[in-house]
Design an enzyme around this catalytic site. Structure first.
Site, short mmCIF file in Angstrom:
data_model
loop_
_atom_site.label_atom_id
_atom_site.label_comp_id
_atom_site.label_asym_id
_atom_site.label_seq_id
_atom_site.Cartn_x
_atom_site.Cartn_y
_atom_site.Cartn_z
N ARG A 5 0.80 -1.20 0.00
CA ARG A 5 0.00 0.00 0.00
C ARG A 5 0.84 1.26 0.00
NH1 ARG A 5 -5.58 -1.37 -0.20
NH2 ARG A 5 -5.50 -3.56 0.10
N LYS A 48 10.16 2.69 -19.75
CA LYS A 48 10.40 3.95 -19.04
C LYS A 48 9.52 4.01 -17.80
CE LYS A 48 10.28 8.93 -19.64
NZ LYS A 48 9.84 10.05 -20.47
N HIS A 58 5.98 -4.44 2.95
CA HIS A 58 4.58 -4.88 2.97
C HIS A 58 4.25 -5.65 4.25
CE1 HIS A 58 0.69 -5.75 1.18
NE2 HIS A 58 0.83 -7.00 1.60
N ARG A 114 1.96 -4.24 7.10
CA ARG A 114 0.51 -4.45 7.13
C ARG A 114 0.18 -5.67 7.99
NH1 ARG A 114 -3.14 -2.50 3.76
NH2 ARG A 114 -4.21 -4.47 3.43
N HIS A 174 -9.56 -4.00 3.16
CA HIS A 174 -9.97 -5.19 2.40
C HIS A 174 -11.43 -5.03 2.00
CE1 HIS A 174 -6.67 -7.75 4.50
NE2 HIS A 174 -6.22 -7.19 3.41
N TYR A 215 -5.62 -13.85 8.28
CA TYR A 215 -5.26 -13.72 9.69
C TYR A 215 -5.95 -14.70 10.63
CZ TYR A 215 -3.11 -9.62 7.80
OH TYR A 215 -2.34 -8.79 7.05
#
Length: 187
Positions: A1, A34, A121, A124, A147, A157
């Site tokens: 994020r 690029k 990450h 989180r 979420h 989790y």
């Protein structure tokens, strides 16, 4: 994020109401080899667009950042990049901090502070794990992480939620009053 964080604009912070609204992103991508920056007033999903509480330590840090930006702008004058004035995450010259620089600089930050190496990450996951450990309901963690569906949060989790289940069991045991167990002698 990191895209959401890098896209944070001052207008999304309400110091009076103590809220921070995630609604703008900055990310980098490659087109024809690029690297370009993409700025947008949208996030990955509708649930990514959310308003979060702004706790005092973070509010104070953000106020200091704003004050530093105003000072830098005054000192640098015409050399200060005016293009990104509304953004929170700019360097001393007003240039937007590149999203990739956060992830590449993160290991060095950990090392300098004597912390074990993790991916950016993983913050989180650490956040969600700590919230679960402190008894925060899964629904609130889902909203905090942005979420779109609670099943996403639960699937990721659920293995950490055993402590919450143990707390529920202890609460029921402390709340229910059962008669003292007596042996039953029936024949």
């Amino acid at each position: 994020r990191r895209a959401e964080a890098m896209g944070l604009r001052w207008e999304a912070i309400d110091f009076e109401a103590k809220t921070l609204t995630i609604r703008h992103i900055v990310t980098s991508t490659r087109i024809d080899g690029k690297k370009i920056l993409v700025e947008a007033d949208r996030a990955k999903t509708k649930s990514s667009l959310r308003t979060l509480p702004l706790v005092d330590p973070i509010a104070e840090r953000l106020k200091a950042v704003k004050e530093q930006q105003e000072y830098n702008q005054k000192i640098c004058g015409n050399c200060y990049n005016q293009e990104y004035l509304g953004y929170v995450f700019v360097d001393a010259m007003g240039n937007l901090i590149q999203p990739d620089s956060v992830t590449t600089g993160f290991p060095q930050l950990l090392k300098e502070n004597g912390l074990r190496r993790i991916r950016f990450h993983d913050l989180r996951h650490s956040c969600a794990s700590l919230l679960l450990k402190e008894g925060v309901p899964m629904k609130q963690i889902q909203e905090w992480l942005g979420h779109s569906d609670i099943s996403t949060t639960a699937n990721i989790y659920a293995h950490l939620d055993s402590q919450s289940k143990n707390l529920s069991a202890r609460t029921m045991a402390n709340t229910l009053t059962l008669p003292k167990a007596q042996p039953i002698k029936k024949w």
